[in-house]
Design a protein around this motif. Sequence first.
Motif, short mmCIF file in Angstrom:
data_model
loop_
_atom_site.label_atom_id
_atom_site.label_comp_id
_atom_site.label_asym_id
_atom_site.label_seq_id
_atom_site.Cartn_x
_atom_site.Cartn_y
_atom_site.Cartn_z
N UNK A 295 72.91 40.91 -19.47
CA UNK A 295 73.70 39.67 -18.85
C UNK A 295 74.98 40.22 -18.49
N UNK A 296 75.22 40.09 -17.30
CA UNK A 296 77.05 39.89 -16.36
C UNK A 296 77.43 38.99 -16.51
N UNK A 297 79.10 39.25 -16.69
CA UNK A 297 79.44 37.89 -16.22
C UNK A 297 80.42 38.85 -15.02
N UNK A 298 79.95 36.99 -14.31
CA UNK A 298 81.05 37.57 -13.20
C UNK A 298 82.11 36.78 -12.53
N UNK A 299 83.41 37.15 -12.28
CA UNK A 299 84.41 36.03 -12.10
C UNK A 299 84.66 36.22 -10.30
N UNK A 300 84.89 34.98 -8.98
CA UNK A 300 84.89 35.46 -8.12
C UNK A 300 86.95 35.38 -7.93
N UNK A 301 87.65 36.31 -7.35
CA UNK A 301 88.39 36.69 -7.16
C UNK A 301 89.25 35.38 -6.98
N UNK A 302 88.65 34.16 -6.44
CA UNK A 302 89.55 33.07 -5.86
C UNK A 302 89.12 31.79 -7.14
N UNK A 303 88.75 32.16 -7.90
CA UNK A 303 87.84 31.31 -9.19
C UNK A 303 87.25 29.97 -8.67
N UNK A 304 86.32 30.39 -7.13
CA UNK A 304 85.98 29.20 -7.20
C UNK A 304 84.37 29.77 -6.62
N UNK A 305 83.54 29.65 -7.56
CA UNK A 305 81.88 29.21 -7.73
C UNK A 305 81.20 28.64 -6.88
N UNK B 220 78.51 49.63 -8.24
CA UNK B 220 79.14 49.93 -9.55
C UNK B 220 77.72 48.83 -10.06
N UNK B 221 77.29 48.81 -11.37
CA UNK B 221 76.01 47.91 -12.10
C UNK B 221 75.87 47.55 -11.87
N UNK B 222 77.01 46.24 -11.60
CA UNK B 222 76.78 44.88 -10.70
C UNK B 222 76.13 44.87 -9.26
N UNK B 223 77.42 45.74 -8.89
CA UNK B 223 76.18 46.05 -7.12
C UNK B 223 73.95 46.47 -7.55
N UNK C 21 69.24 52.87 -6.98
CA UNK C 21 69.71 53.64 -7.07
C UNK C 21 70.30 53.72 -8.59
N UNK C 22 71.09 54.99 -9.46
CA UNK C 22 70.69 55.47 -10.46
C UNK C 22 72.47 56.34 -10.92
N UNK C 23 73.32 55.90 -10.35
CA UNK C 23 74.28 56.74 -10.53
C UNK C 23 74.60 56.70 -12.16
N UNK C 24 74.44 56.40 -12.81
CA UNK C 24 74.60 56.65 -14.93
C UNK C 24 73.07 56.14 -15.10
N UNK D 269 71.12 52.97 -14.25
CA UNK D 269 69.31 53.16 -14.85
C UNK D 269 69.29 51.88 -15.06
N UNK D 270 69.71 51.92 -16.69
CA UNK D 270 69.12 50.93 -17.15
C UNK D 270 69.26 48.87 -16.40
N UNK D 271 70.58 49.21 -16.20
CA UNK D 271 70.22 47.59 -15.31
C UNK D 271 69.93 47.67 -14.09
N UNK D 272 69.03 48.95 -13.31
CA UNK D 272 68.60 48.76 -12.32
C UNK D 272 66.79 48.26 -12.93
N UNK D 273 66.63 48.24 -14.23
CA UNK D 273 65.80 48.50 -15.21
C UNK D 273 65.31 47.09 -15.66
N UNK D 274 65.99 46.76 -16.13
CA UNK D 274 65.97 45.66 -16.50
C UNK D 274 66.38 44.14 -15.71
#
Length: 409
Positions: free
Chosen positions: A399-409, A256-259, A9-12, A16-21
């Motif tokens: 590249x995407x930076x993601x963070x756990x809500x409880x900081x337990x990655x 989201x683009x992250x999803x 899916x490409x909502x914007x 679109x660029x995230x999906x293809x990359x």
Amino acid sequence: MNKPEILAPAGNLEKLKAAINFGADAVYLGGSKLNLRAFADNFTTAELKEGIEFAHSRKKRVYVTLNVFPHNEDLEGLEDYLKELYDLKVDAIIVSDPGIIMTAREVVPNLELHLSTQANNVNWKSSIFWYRQGVKRIVLARELSLEEIKEMRKRIPEDCEIEAFVHGSMCMSYSGRCLLSNYMTGRDSNRGQCAQPCRYKYYLVEEKRPGEYFPINEDDKGTYIMNSKDLCMIEHIPELINSGINSFKIEGRMKSAYYVASVVKAYREAVDKYFEDPSKYEFNNKWMDYLMKPSHRIYYTGFYFGERNKEYHKSSAYIRNFDIIGIVMDYSMETKRAVIEQRNKAFQGDTVEVLKPKGDNIIIELQDLKDKNDKPIESTPVAQMIYSIRTDVVLEKGNMLIKGKNQDI
């Protein structure tokens, strides 16, 4: 055996660029008219042109949705819109209404047609009917089992393609044909305005006790009596491929683009791994890990295995364990600094995970944060602010930076 397409899916434009990359073979999106996500960002003509050029330069495809059930007034300007899409070189349009299909055959006869899941195609004879109307691909209703899909593949023409949803939200109505939103909010789900009242939290009121609300207990997260679980078929890639499906579709134009990036990466790696050597294919738990981190509901396998899942509507709210905090814009080998565009607030010393298109995710610590003026900062509180970090790990644009809500990655 042909390798199935990964369709995202490409909502914007960013999605679109995230999906293809991150590995999608094709994307589907809504333009300015006649699509069932009226509240998504959708694409202007200029954005659509840029997105198509971006995709085609990487040998990827773009499909545009025209899948509403139009009333008379919705047909105004249809012919011009179809010509515009054809001139922009979209690879196909996704349609459900016979009037739009007929018009497309008259106005842009060389534009490829895909039949939307909204058309509720559940048998091989219907597939042949639509094929004879000029439809190249059937997007199957979500209520089919793998055995039914196999039977359909055997009976329809070889060049008639099959597309099926393999991941994402499910609708409590028959492949999206729903009037609940119309009734409760006045927003027509079949014209792109669904308010998703099936996701609301409901209570029971007894006739002689007005004003007394009794919860319908399901679990400790709430009561959602019509709220379906999310589809997830990542553990069943061989079965999907062997059923004859040509395109694996991921739901989520409003996500989201992250999803998009994380889900595409999981299915891309799984499909590629299978085709390396089907006889040695093994499921890798990291693929499920990719899917558990973005916002989602409880997962299940939908209708693919018949009666295996009888708990279709017994689920609750979203599970949100991780957030995207930034997207890498640039990295300097000389200074070892990465430039980041903020997506959620981050702090000096945060431990974050780097989501990359290829290879395993890696863990880094946010060190030496500076704003765009090179001044030290302790956090990134401003939406979409540009900041930088120092890291010896080489990061790449996108590249995407993601963070756990409880900081337990």
